[in-house]
Design an enzyme around this catalytic site. Structure first.
Site, PDB file in Angstrom:
ATOM      1  N   LYS A  13       0.835  -1.138  -0.090  1.00  0.00           N
ATOM      2  CA  LYS A  13       0.049  -0.069  -0.136  1.00  0.00           C
ATOM      3  C   LYS A  13       0.832   1.404  -0.177  1.00  0.00           C
ATOM      4  CE  LYS A  13      -2.012  -1.174   3.985  1.00  0.00           C
ATOM      5  NZ  LYS A  13      -1.285  -2.475   4.092  1.00  0.00           N
ATOM      6  N   ARG A  88      -9.583   0.823   8.267  1.00  0.00           N
ATOM      7  CA  ARG A  88      -9.446  -0.281   8.561  1.00  0.00           C
ATOM      8  C   ARG A  88     -10.475  -1.225   9.053  1.00  0.00           C
ATOM      9  NH1 ARG A  88      -3.668   0.381   8.688  1.00  0.00           N
ATOM     10  NH2 ARG A  88      -2.598  -1.690   9.253  1.00  0.00           N
ATOM     11  N   ARG A 127      11.586  -5.661   4.492  1.00  0.00           N
ATOM     12  CA  ARG A 127      11.520  -4.132   4.148  1.00  0.00           C
ATOM     13  C   ARG A 127      12.577  -3.350   5.047  1.00  0.00           C
ATOM     14  NH1 ARG A 127       5.622  -1.984   5.174  1.00  0.00           N
ATOM     15  NH2 ARG A 127       5.861  -3.189   7.247  1.00  0.00           N
ATOM     16  N   ARG A 159      11.275  -1.761  10.663  1.00  0.00           N
ATOM     17  CA  ARG A 159      10.233  -1.284  11.586  1.00  0.00           C
ATOM     18  C   ARG A 159      10.048  -1.976  13.032  1.00  0.00           C
ATOM     19  NH1 ARG A 159       5.044   0.090   7.899  1.00  0.00           N
ATOM     20  NH2 ARG A 159       4.103  -0.979   9.681  1.00  0.00           N
ATOM     21  N   ARG A 170      -0.721  -8.759  13.322  1.00  0.00           N
ATOM     22  CA  ARG A 170      -1.302  -8.090  12.428  1.00  0.00           C
ATOM     23  C   ARG A 170      -2.137  -8.603  11.492  1.00  0.00           C
ATOM     24  NH1 ARG A 170       4.132  -5.162  11.032  1.00  0.00           N
ATOM     25  NH2 ARG A 170       2.984  -4.058   9.043  1.00  0.00           N
TER      26      ARG A 170
HETATM   27  P1  AP5 Z   1       4.793  -1.516   1.512  1.00  0.00           P
HETATM   28  O1  AP5 Z   1       4.494  -0.913   0.487  1.00  0.00           O
HETATM   29  O2  AP5 Z   1       5.593  -1.035   2.766  1.00  0.00           O
HETATM   30  O3  AP5 Z   1       3.524  -2.477   2.390  1.00  0.00           O
HETATM   31  P2  AP5 Z   1       2.254  -1.844   3.095  1.00  0.00           P
HETATM   32  O4  AP5 Z   1       1.004  -2.544   2.559  1.00  0.00           O
HETATM   33  O5  AP5 Z   1       2.491  -0.494   3.230  1.00  0.00           O
HETATM   34  O6  AP5 Z   1       2.779  -2.253   4.452  1.00  0.00           O
HETATM   35  P3  AP5 Z   1       2.443  -1.935   6.105  1.00  0.00           P
HETATM   36  O7  AP5 Z   1       3.300  -2.843   6.918  1.00  0.00           O
HETATM   37  O8  AP5 Z   1       3.034  -0.305   5.927  1.00  0.00           O
HETATM   38  O9  AP5 Z   1       0.929  -1.972   6.100  1.00  0.00           O
HETATM   39  P4  AP5 Z   1       0.147  -1.899   7.592  1.00  0.00           P
HETATM   40  O10 AP5 Z   1      -1.286  -1.790   7.190  1.00  0.00           O
HETATM   41  O11 AP5 Z   1       0.363  -3.195   8.248  1.00  0.00           O
HETATM   42  O12 AP5 Z   1       0.947  -1.094   8.458  1.00  0.00           O
HETATM   43  P5  AP5 Z   1       0.680   0.618   8.727  1.00  0.00           P
HETATM   44  O13 AP5 Z   1       1.804   1.266   8.579  1.00  0.00           O
HETATM   45  O14 AP5 Z   1      -0.582   1.310   7.901  1.00  0.00           O
HETATM   46  O15 AP5 Z   1       5.705  -2.921   1.053  1.00  0.00           O
HETATM   47  C1  AP5 Z   1       6.206  -3.759   2.047  1.00  0.00           C
HETATM   48  C2  AP5 Z   1       7.601  -4.274   1.539  1.00  0.00           C
HETATM   49  O16 AP5 Z   1       7.331  -5.149   0.366  1.00  0.00           O
HETATM   50  C3  AP5 Z   1       8.564  -3.097   1.109  1.00  0.00           C
HETATM   51  O17 AP5 Z   1       9.948  -3.687   1.525  1.00  0.00           O
HETATM   52  C4  AP5 Z   1       8.485  -3.139  -0.343  1.00  0.00           C
HETATM   53  O18 AP5 Z   1       9.634  -2.703  -0.844  1.00  0.00           O
HETATM   54  C5  AP5 Z   1       8.127  -4.561  -0.706  1.00  0.00           C
HETATM   55  N1  AP5 Z   1       7.199  -4.288  -1.755  1.00  0.00           N
HETATM   56  C6  AP5 Z   1       6.237  -3.764  -2.297  1.00  0.00           C
HETATM   57  N2  AP5 Z   1       5.630  -4.216  -3.240  1.00  0.00           N
HETATM   58  C7  AP5 Z   1       6.255  -5.110  -3.821  1.00  0.00           C
HETATM   59  C8  AP5 Z   1       5.973  -6.182  -4.939  1.00  0.00           C
HETATM   60  N3  AP5 Z   1       4.978  -5.816  -5.710  1.00  0.00           N
HETATM   61  N4  AP5 Z   1       6.994  -7.134  -5.079  1.00  0.00           N
HETATM   62  C9  AP5 Z   1       7.833  -7.337  -4.032  1.00  0.00           C
HETATM   63  N5  AP5 Z   1       7.981  -6.622  -3.056  1.00  0.00           N
HETATM   64  C10 AP5 Z   1       7.220  -5.472  -2.585  1.00  0.00           C
HETATM   65  O19 AP5 Z   1       0.128   0.366  10.213  1.00  0.00           O
HETATM   66  C11 AP5 Z   1       1.113   0.201  11.177  1.00  0.00           C
HETATM   67  C12 AP5 Z   1       0.217   0.213  12.705  1.00  0.00           C
HETATM   68  O20 AP5 Z   1      -0.409   1.406  12.992  1.00  0.00           O
HETATM   69  C13 AP5 Z   1      -1.139  -0.854  12.631  1.00  0.00           C
HETATM   70  O21 AP5 Z   1      -0.753  -2.191  12.878  1.00  0.00           O
HETATM   71  C14 AP5 Z   1      -2.137  -0.240  13.694  1.00  0.00           C
HETATM   72  O22 AP5 Z   1      -1.534  -0.515  15.274  1.00  0.00           O
HETATM   73  C15 AP5 Z   1      -1.674   1.357  13.441  1.00  0.00           C
HETATM   74  N6  AP5 Z   1      -2.708   1.684  12.497  1.00  0.00           N
HETATM   75  C16 AP5 Z   1      -2.225   2.323  11.176  1.00  0.00           C
HETATM   76  N7  AP5 Z   1      -3.607   2.802  10.804  1.00  0.00           N
HETATM   77  C17 AP5 Z   1      -4.620   2.510  11.442  1.00  0.00           C
HETATM   78  C18 AP5 Z   1      -6.108   2.659  11.465  1.00  0.00           C
HETATM   79  N8  AP5 Z   1      -6.515   3.212  10.255  1.00  0.00           N
HETATM   80  N9  AP5 Z   1      -6.700   2.060  12.625  1.00  0.00           N
HETATM   81  C19 AP5 Z   1      -6.027   1.631  13.533  1.00  0.00           C
HETATM   82  N10 AP5 Z   1      -4.847   1.594  13.805  1.00  0.00           N
HETATM   83  C20 AP5 Z   1      -3.938   2.082  12.721  1.00  0.00           C
END
Ligand code: AP5
Length: 216
Positions: A13, A88, A127, A159, A170
């Protein structure tokens, strides 16, 4: 244009949101990045969120919804924005609808990037993120030119919530809470699913661009 990016942790994402932001000239709004920034800045939101994020739990809605409402009302969101990691839960999806109704705005598409669990774990454990600009790398799929540093000169780190046991939590919450939110958009005919198993970053971006050209 208002785009929602949905999918399991590590599905890409953040990577795709940055590419769309660049190509369409609209801001990426990542609740995860905003929360991590609040933790680094040691704000009240940051102090309260870190307890949940460290354990892979969802941060309470009251914190998330206020943060989103304030952000989407900023001037740079006038011609659209990309939501990455929000909504989410069904409750967050309903709250977003209410906020957008009040602003007289509509969602263009909710794009669901689907990736199987085995790939998720490989993506998350490989990552690397820049501490300065937030650029996302992958040790194997998108390696930095310099082993330790980002192109901007910042150090690259893993991270703290990318540990195996936290990833499992997660993923569990993703299935329980975000699954129904994805269904919420499917029922409203706003969902566009991309089966991204084995697809490169560029290939996923091309699929998203195609969807956006049709929906905009
Ligand atoms: P990346 O682009 O970083 O993936 P992502 O989907 O953004 O992953 P996140 O871990 O950031 O998502 P998340 O939803 O768990 O965490 P968030 O920060 O939102 O890609 C991942 C890796 O793969 C990278 O190394 C990239 O280079 C590689 N990659 C990408 N595409 C690829 C491809 N096609 N092929 C190969 N490799 C590839 O949330 C973190 C925490 O915050 C949550 O756990 C929660 O505690 C809190 N939080 C955030 N939002 C909310 C909400 N709305 N409500 C409540 N709590 C929340």
């Amino acid at each position: 244009m208002i785009i929602i990016l949905m999918g399991p942790p590590g599905c890409g994402k953040g990577t795709q949101a940055k590419l769309i932001s660049k190509s369409r000239g609209i801001p990426q709004i990542s609740t995860g990045d905003m929360l991590r920034e609040a933790i680094n800045d040691e704000t009240e939101i940051g102090r309260r969120s870190s307890f949940y994020m460290d354990k892979g739990l969802l941060v309470p809605d009251e914190l998330i919804l206020n943060m989103i409402k304030e952000r989407i009302n900023k001037k740079d969101c006038d011609s659209g924005f990309i939501l990455d990691g929000f909504p989410r839960t069904v409750n967050q999806a309903e709250a977003l609808n209410k906020m957008l109704d009040e602003m007289n705005k509509k969602i263009s598409a909710a794009i669901y990037i689907d990736v199987p669990d085995e790939e998720i774990v490989e993506r998350i454990t490989g990552r690397l993120v820049c501490v300065l600009c937030g650029k996302i790398y992958h040790k194997k799929y998108n390696p930095p030119e310099n082993n330790e540093k980002c192109s901007c000169g910042g150090y690259l780190i893993q991270r703290p919530d990318d540990r195996q046991e936290v990833i499992r939590q997660r993923l569990k919450l993703y299935r329980e809470e975000t699954g129904p939110a994805i269904e919420f958009y499917s029922k409203r005919k706003l969902l566009e699913k991309i089966d991204a198993a084995g697809l490169s970053i560029d290939a996923v971006h091309q699929r998203i661009s195609k969807i956006l050209n049709i929906t905009s």
